[in-house]
Design a protein around this motif. Structure first.
Motif, PDB file in Angstrom:
ATOM      1  N   TYR A 200       0.842 -30.423  56.401  1.00 18.12           N
ATOM      2  CA  TYR A 200       0.465 -31.744  56.151  1.00 18.12           C
ATOM      3  C   TYR A 200      -1.218 -31.924  56.485  1.00 18.12           C
TER       4      TYR A 200
ATOM      5  N   PRO B   4      17.542 -28.428  63.244  1.00 16.25           N
ATOM      6  CA  PRO B   4      17.063 -29.562  64.225  1.00 16.25           C
ATOM      7  C   PRO B   4      15.966 -30.446  63.661  1.00 16.25           C
ATOM      8  N   SER B   5      16.111 -31.531  64.140  1.00 14.36           N
ATOM      9  CA  SER B   5      15.197 -32.601  63.610  1.00 14.36           C
ATOM     10  C   SER B   5      13.649 -32.026  63.608  1.00 14.36           C
ATOM     11  N   GLY B   6      13.049 -32.555  62.591  1.00 14.59           N
ATOM     12  CA  GLY B   6      11.537 -31.781  62.589  1.00 14.59           C
ATOM     13  C   GLY B   6      11.211 -30.493  62.023  1.00 14.59           C
TER      14      GLY B   6
ATOM     15  N   HIS C 236      23.090 -33.095  59.386  1.00 14.40           N
ATOM     16  CA  HIS C 236      23.040 -32.837  60.791  1.00 14.40           C
ATOM     17  C   HIS C 236      24.483 -32.533  61.270  1.00 14.40           C
TER      18      HIS C 236
ATOM     19  N   GLU D 216      20.836 -35.882  53.988  1.00 12.51           N
ATOM     20  CA  GLU D 216      21.564 -36.553  54.920  1.00 12.51           C
ATOM     21  C   GLU D 216      22.374 -37.802  54.273  1.00 12.51           C
TER      22      GLU D 216
ATOM     23  N   SER E 257      13.582 -32.148  55.177  1.00 13.95           N
ATOM     24  CA  SER E 257      13.099 -33.176  54.282  1.00 13.95           C
ATOM     25  C   SER E 257      12.124 -32.800  53.499  1.00 13.95           C
ATOM     26  N   THR E 258      11.058 -31.846  54.136  1.00 15.81           N
ATOM     27  CA  THR E 258       9.910 -31.393  53.413  1.00 15.81           C
ATOM     28  C   THR E 258      10.385 -30.626  52.299  1.00 15.81           C
TER      29      THR E 258
ATOM     30  N   VAL F  90       0.230 -30.551  60.677  1.00 18.23           N
ATOM     31  CA  VAL F  90       1.598 -30.019  61.112  1.00 18.23           C
ATOM     32  C   VAL F  90       1.855 -29.042  60.153  1.00 18.23           C
TER      33      VAL F  90
HETATM   34  N1  LIG Z   1       4.118 -37.278  55.610  1.00 18.35           N
HETATM   35  C1  LIG Z   1       3.921 -36.454  56.915  1.00 18.35           C
HETATM   36  N2  LIG Z   1       2.909 -36.399  57.135  1.00 18.35           N
HETATM   37  C2  LIG Z   1       2.654 -35.399  58.457  1.00 18.35           C
HETATM   38  N3  LIG Z   1       3.416 -34.789  58.812  1.00 18.35           N
HETATM   39  C3  LIG Z   1       4.758 -35.012  58.505  1.00 18.35           C
HETATM   40  C4  LIG Z   1       4.952 -35.889  57.182  1.00 18.35           C
HETATM   41  N4  LIG Z   1       6.078 -35.825  57.132  1.00 18.35           N
HETATM   42  C5  LIG Z   1       6.789 -34.942  57.928  1.00 18.35           C
HETATM   43  N5  LIG Z   1       6.059 -34.588  58.869  1.00 18.35           N
HETATM   44  C6  LIG Z   1       6.048 -33.437  60.019  1.00 18.35           C
HETATM   45  O1  LIG Z   1       6.490 -32.211  59.358  1.00 18.35           O
HETATM   46  C7  LIG Z   1       7.591 -31.820  60.158  1.00 18.35           C
HETATM   47  C8  LIG Z   1       8.812 -31.633  59.457  1.00 18.35           C
HETATM   48  O2  LIG Z   1       9.363 -32.751  58.680  1.00 18.35           O
HETATM   49  P1  LIG Z   1      10.483 -33.061  58.176  1.00 18.35           P
HETATM   50  O3  LIG Z   1      10.686 -34.609  57.805  1.00 18.35           O
HETATM   51  O4  LIG Z   1      10.591 -32.189  57.026  1.00 18.35           O
HETATM   52  O5  LIG Z   1      11.491 -32.732  59.107  1.00 18.35           O
HETATM   53  P2  LIG Z   1      13.390 -32.945  58.896  1.00 18.35           P
HETATM   54  O6  LIG Z   1      13.899 -31.351  59.145  1.00 18.35           O
HETATM   55  O7  LIG Z   1      13.661 -33.457  57.779  1.00 18.35           O
HETATM   56  O8  LIG Z   1      13.779 -33.594  60.433  1.00 18.35           O
HETATM   57  P3  LIG Z   1      14.847 -34.933  60.324  1.00 18.35           P
HETATM   58  O9  LIG Z   1      15.948 -33.746  60.672  1.00 18.35           O
HETATM   59  O10 LIG Z   1      14.596 -35.580  61.568  1.00 18.35           O
HETATM   60  O11 LIG Z   1      14.982 -35.590  59.485  1.00 18.35           O
HETATM   61  C9  LIG Z   1       7.799 -32.557  61.489  1.00 18.35           C
HETATM   62  O12 LIG Z   1       6.846 -31.941  62.270  1.00 18.35           O
HETATM   63  C10 LIG Z   1       7.131 -33.887  60.939  1.00 18.35           C
HETATM   64  O13 LIG Z   1       6.626 -34.686  61.777  1.00 18.35           O
END
Ligand SMILES: Nc1ncnc2c1ncn2[C@@H]1O[C@H](COP(=O)(O)OP(=O)(O)OP(=O)(O)O)[C@@H](O)[C@H]1O
Ligand SMILES: [Mg+2]
Lengths: 228, 301
Positions: free
Chosen positions: A11, A36-38, A195, A163, A42-43, A15
């Motif tokens: 990003y 886990p979260s993060g 989750h 989710e 979602s990416t 990150v």
């Molecule tokens: N638009 C963005 N800009 C900058 N960093 C981002 C953005 N979206 C997500 N991140 C970062 O990228 C990483 C992965 O995020 P992501 O949303 O894919 O996690 P996740 O696995 O879906 O988590 P969760 O289970 O909490 O939804 C995290 O560290 C998050 O802070």
């Protein structure tokens, strides 16, 4: 079909959300994405929808190479995908029927087809009696079933769900995933982020575990429901 | 695109106006007033231009011929002056004719007085009109240098004033038009922004299910255009009403204008088509362009 080849996402904040992911989901597959979260789940979903672009590597979805896909062609990609979100994202001023019909109007479907297709999918998710209700008059589980009908109505090759059970009663989660399983049996590929480990253990299937932007493991496990 | 889709989009556009009726009404009012001001200032400028044009057409240069010229010399001079590029018409005005017309305008007492004048002291002259009034001074200087020309007289001060009135008028009306168009664009784009914001969830979902940007934009486009057209219709009605009032004052009550030799105002019948078209085009265009400013950045999902 979804294919990731050495895909990394960084990003603009710096990150590293995904790190050289290699993944292939075949037509007709049902895959859970856990972690886990993060971790970057979602990416992964955003890449499939071309909401974001990979920093490096190639993403291929339903025959579209997303690196080469022009902005103008993104609607064509998205018409092959149905999406379900954690927060339902229904339009509060529209009835259940309109929320579903809306998708077909957007893609310029014939009025006659809309009139027959919409009641059919609403019936499929078991909401025929609520077709004229507004989202606020429905429970969380019912709202998510409307969202599912909306994802289904265009007969997509792939449904992705980030989710989908996150905001509803655990007992109702089984119902939603059960519906997804049924849809999958009709040939639609399904990619579902969750989750809820109980849910995964119960249904079984392909589990893709993501941790800190990498795939920790990717295996097929048997579900406990099948042993009964 | 299918007829049913077009119907749907148009319907959505009108629904947007209603859902957003406070903002729609506000932008309708502001556009109405703006269009009206633009229309009135343009109509005013148009009519003042016409009046000034009439005065300009009548402003003549008088060229006084040296005393004692023969007829051939006068003819030759007439040809020379007539050949100058800026000279439009040239007419010989003999001293006898000048005397006659002077006497005709006199009162009886004055005639008595002039009876004693033993000779016609008036000169032979040419009266000429020019093509381009802005070059009148240059032209007269040129004529001054020709042989057998005694002097020239021209209403240069008057024409200078008229020319600068025209220029100032042009600048002012241009500035008003530009300023009001900008105001309208900002207002309309803000209205749509509110409308887009109110429907951002819907737009977001539309993007996810594969709506083309054009499909999302069309209802807002229609919304802006309809508001613009309604404002144009309102402005047209008010302009017609106001203009007829002013027109009747000038044409019925003050014959003075025609006495002064000034052109009449345009009648609204002559202006109806251009004004209608101008209002409709401006209203629709401002409405439509204004909306596209504000929808653009909401479409990136
Ligand atoms: N638009 C963005 N800009 C900058 N960093 C981002 C953005 N979206 C997500 N991140 C970062 O990228 C990483 C992965 O995020 P992501 O949303 O894919 O996690 P996740 O696995 O879906 O988590 P969760 O289970 O909490 O939804 C995290 O560290 C998050 O802070
Ligand atoms: Mg997430």
């Amino acid at each position: 079909m979804v294919e990731f080849k050495d895909v990394s996402v960084t990003y603009s904040s710096g990150v590293d959300a995904l790190n050289k992911i290699n993944l292939k989901i075949n037509d007709g597959d049902f895959a859970f994405v856990v972690g886990p979260s993060g971790a970057g789940k979602s990416t992964l979903i955003k890449l499939v929808l071309k909401e974001i672009d990979a920093t490096s590597g190639e993403v291929i979805v339903n025959g579209f190479n997303l690196r080469k896909l022009r902005r103008r062609k993104v609607p064509a990609l998205r018409r092959t995908i149905g999406v379900v979100f954690q927060d339902f994202r229904l339009i509060p001023t529209m009835t259940v029927y309109e929320n579903v019909a809306f998708v077909l109007r957007v893609i310029d479907a014939p009025a006659k087809y809309i009139r027959s297709r919409v009641p059919y999918v609403i019936n499929l998710v078991g909401l025929s009696s609520k077709a004229k209700s507004y989202p606020t008059e429905l429970s969380g589980g019912e709202q998510q079933r409307v969202a599912l009908a909306r994802a289904l109505v265009n007969d997509p090759q792939l449904i992705i769900a980030d989710e989908p059970t996150g905001n509803i009663d655990p007992a109702l989660s089984y119902e939603i995933v059960g519906l997804l399983k049924g849809i999958n049996e009709c040939g639609t590929t399904i990619l579902m982020v969750t989750h809820e480990h109980d849910l995964v253990r119960y249904f079984g299937g392909r589990i893709i575990n993501i941790n800190s932007g990498s795939i920790a493991f990717d295996e097929v496990i048997g579900g406990t429901n099948e042993n009964q | 695109m299918k007829i049913s889709s077009i119907r749907y989009l148009v319907h959505q556009g009108f629904k947007g106006i209603w859902k957003n009726r406070m903002m729609s009404f506000a932008s309708f009012c502001i556009m109405l007033v703006s269009l009206l001001m633009v229309g009135i200032s343009l109509l005013l400028a148009l009519n003042i231009n016409r009046i000034i044009g009439g005065i300009e057409d009548k402003s003549e240069v008088v060229v006084q011929i040296k005393d004692g010229c023969t007829e051939e010399q006068i003819d030759e001079l007439k040809n020379k002056i007539g050949a100058l590029p800026n000279v439009s018409t040239i007419e010989f005005y003999s001293k006898e004719k000048a005397w006659e017309s002077m006497v005709k305008d006199m009162s009886d007492e004055e005639k008595e007085l002039f009876h004693y004048a033993d000779d016609n002291f008036l000169p032979d002259t040419f009266r000429l009109t020019v093509h381009d009034i802005k070059q009148m001074t240059q032209t007269t200087t040129q004529i001054d240098t020709i042989d057998n020309v005694e002097s020239t007289r021209s209403p240069t001060e008057l024409t200078d004033v008229l020319i600068s009135i025209r220029r100032v008028l042009g600048i002012i009306s241009g500035a008003i038009v530009v300023a009001l168009i900008i105001v309208c664009l900002i207002i309309i784009s803000n209205t749509t922004r509110a409308s887009v914001f109110a429907r951002r969830k819907e737009i977001n979902i539309m993007k996810y299910v594969g709506a083309k940007n054009s499909f999302i934009r069309i209802p807002f486009f229609i919304e802006g255009m309809v508001v613009g057209l309604l404002a144009a219709a309102g402005a047209l009605g008010l302009t017609m009403f106001a203009y007829d009032g002013v027109y009747s004052i000038f044409n019925d009550d003050f014959k003075l204008w025609s006495v002064l030799g000034v052109n009449n105002l345009y009648s609204f019948d002559d202006l109806f088509m251009p004004v209608t078209i101008a209002y409709a085009v401006a209203g629709a265009l401002i409405g439509a362009v204004g909306t596209s400013f504000s929808t653009g950045k909401h479409l990136k999902v």
